[in-house]
Design an enzyme around this catalytic site. Structure first.
Site, PDB file in Angstrom:
ATOM      1  N   GLU A 170      -0.842  -2.962  -9.816  1.00 36.83           N
ATOM      2  CA  GLU A 170      -0.687  -3.953  -8.751  1.00 36.83           C
ATOM      3  C   GLU A 170       0.651  -4.677  -8.872  1.00 36.83           C
ATOM      4  OE1 GLU A 170      -2.600  -4.235  -6.108  1.00 36.83           O
ATOM      5  OE2 GLU A 170      -3.718  -2.560  -6.947  1.00 36.83           O
ATOM      6  N   GLU A 204       0.829  -1.214   0.000  1.00 30.58           N
ATOM      7  CA  GLU A 204       0.000   0.000   0.000  1.00 30.58           C
ATOM      8  C   GLU A 204       0.863   1.263   0.000  1.00 30.58           C
ATOM      9  OE1 GLU A 204      -2.938  -0.476  -0.688  1.00 30.58           O
ATOM     10  OE2 GLU A 204      -3.061  -2.605  -0.206  1.00 30.58           O
TER      11      GLU A 204
END
Length: 283
Positions: A218, A140
């Site tokens: 991602e 994150e």
């Protein structure tokens, strides 16, 4: 997944409202230049509103609390981990939030690197080992360091612009005709219907492009996590997710539309876990 779903949902809602306003009022006019200018303005309005509302919406949607003063060892560990990793990544310390949920989940959001948020569920902290949780947090933090929300906003703004512009140019051509006096007229009902239908169809194509970019992000965030904590920890975290749940499962609405199998991947914000693990092993 959380931040992407919120971003796209808000963007889509704003786009629909603005699209209806444009169609009903005829603000854009019939000229190519007028339609293009309004397409750019309204196209980027949706994505920018989504971006600047993302942090507040994310907190409210899951009932997350920003940790101002850690109340236990888990919160203390989380704050210290985010602080250490943000320093490693060279970004300002994000706000750190925790929310009560059995789901094993975490997300990052925010309009800028200096106004960002990392939120983690209690389910993740209770399910994963410290090394695995550390890797997820690093993932994150990498999203923030990469400026992913801003790049997604720019991409979505461009896509919105094309969706609005093309749908209205085609609608103008379809709804225009000449009367007996040779004057060009336009059926407002036809224009509204055609532009709305095309906006939905082009919107689906735009979503596929946005989801492709999300999957690319991602992979980059996984690589960023590997740089911060080591790829073995990130691989272990993804393997844990494989055992906990199936992140590739799509909402029932997509299954009802018979979007399954290989086609499912086009609408996924995250790549299949096995592909992410393979990419990490190849680093």
């Amino acid at each position: 997944m959380m931040r992407i779903a919120l971003f796209l949902a808000t963007n889509f809602a704003v786009m629909i409202v603005l699209g209806i306003i444009l169609s009903v009022t005829g603000i854009a006019g019939n000229s190519t230049g007028g339609i293009l200018i309004m397409s750019v303005l309204f196209g980027f309005a949706g994505s920018l509103i989504s971006l600047f509302m993302s942090k507040t919406m994310a907190l409210k949607s899951v009932g997350a609390e920003i940790i101002t003063e850690p109340r236990n060892n888990a919160e203390r560990w989380l704050v210290e981990t985010v602080k250490r990793q943000s320093q490693q990544a060279g970004i300002p310390m994000p706000d750190v939030a925790i929310y009560h949920s059995a789901d094993v989940n975490a997300f990052a959001t925010g309009a800028t690197k200096s106004n960002s948020l990392v939120a983690v569920s209690t389910g993740l902290l209770n399910t994963m080992t410290e090394d695995e949780a550390e890797a997820v947090v690093a993932h994150e933090v990498a999203h923030i360091a990469n400026g992913d929300m801003v790049t997604m906003t720019l991409l979505q703004g461009v896509l919105n612009t094309f969706v609005i512009f093309l749908s209205r140019m085609i609608a103008t051509a379809v709804s225009s005709s000449r009367n007996d006096d040779g004057e060009e007229t336009q059926s407002s009902g036809t224009y509204f219907l055609v532009s709305m239908v095309l906006e939905i169809l082009f919107g689906v194509l735009a979503t596929i492009i946005a989801m492709w970019f999300s999957r690319y992000r991602e992979f980059r965030a996984d690589a960023g996590s590997a740089q911060l904590v080591g790829k073995e920890k990130m691989i272990a975290a993804l393997q844990r997710l494989q055992r906990v749940h199936d992140p590739e499962e799509l909402p029932g609405s997509l299954n009802a539309m018979m979007i399954n199998g290989k086609a499912k991947e086009f609408f996924m914000s995250h790549p299949p876990l096995e592909k992410r693990i393979e990419a990490l092993r190849n680093l």
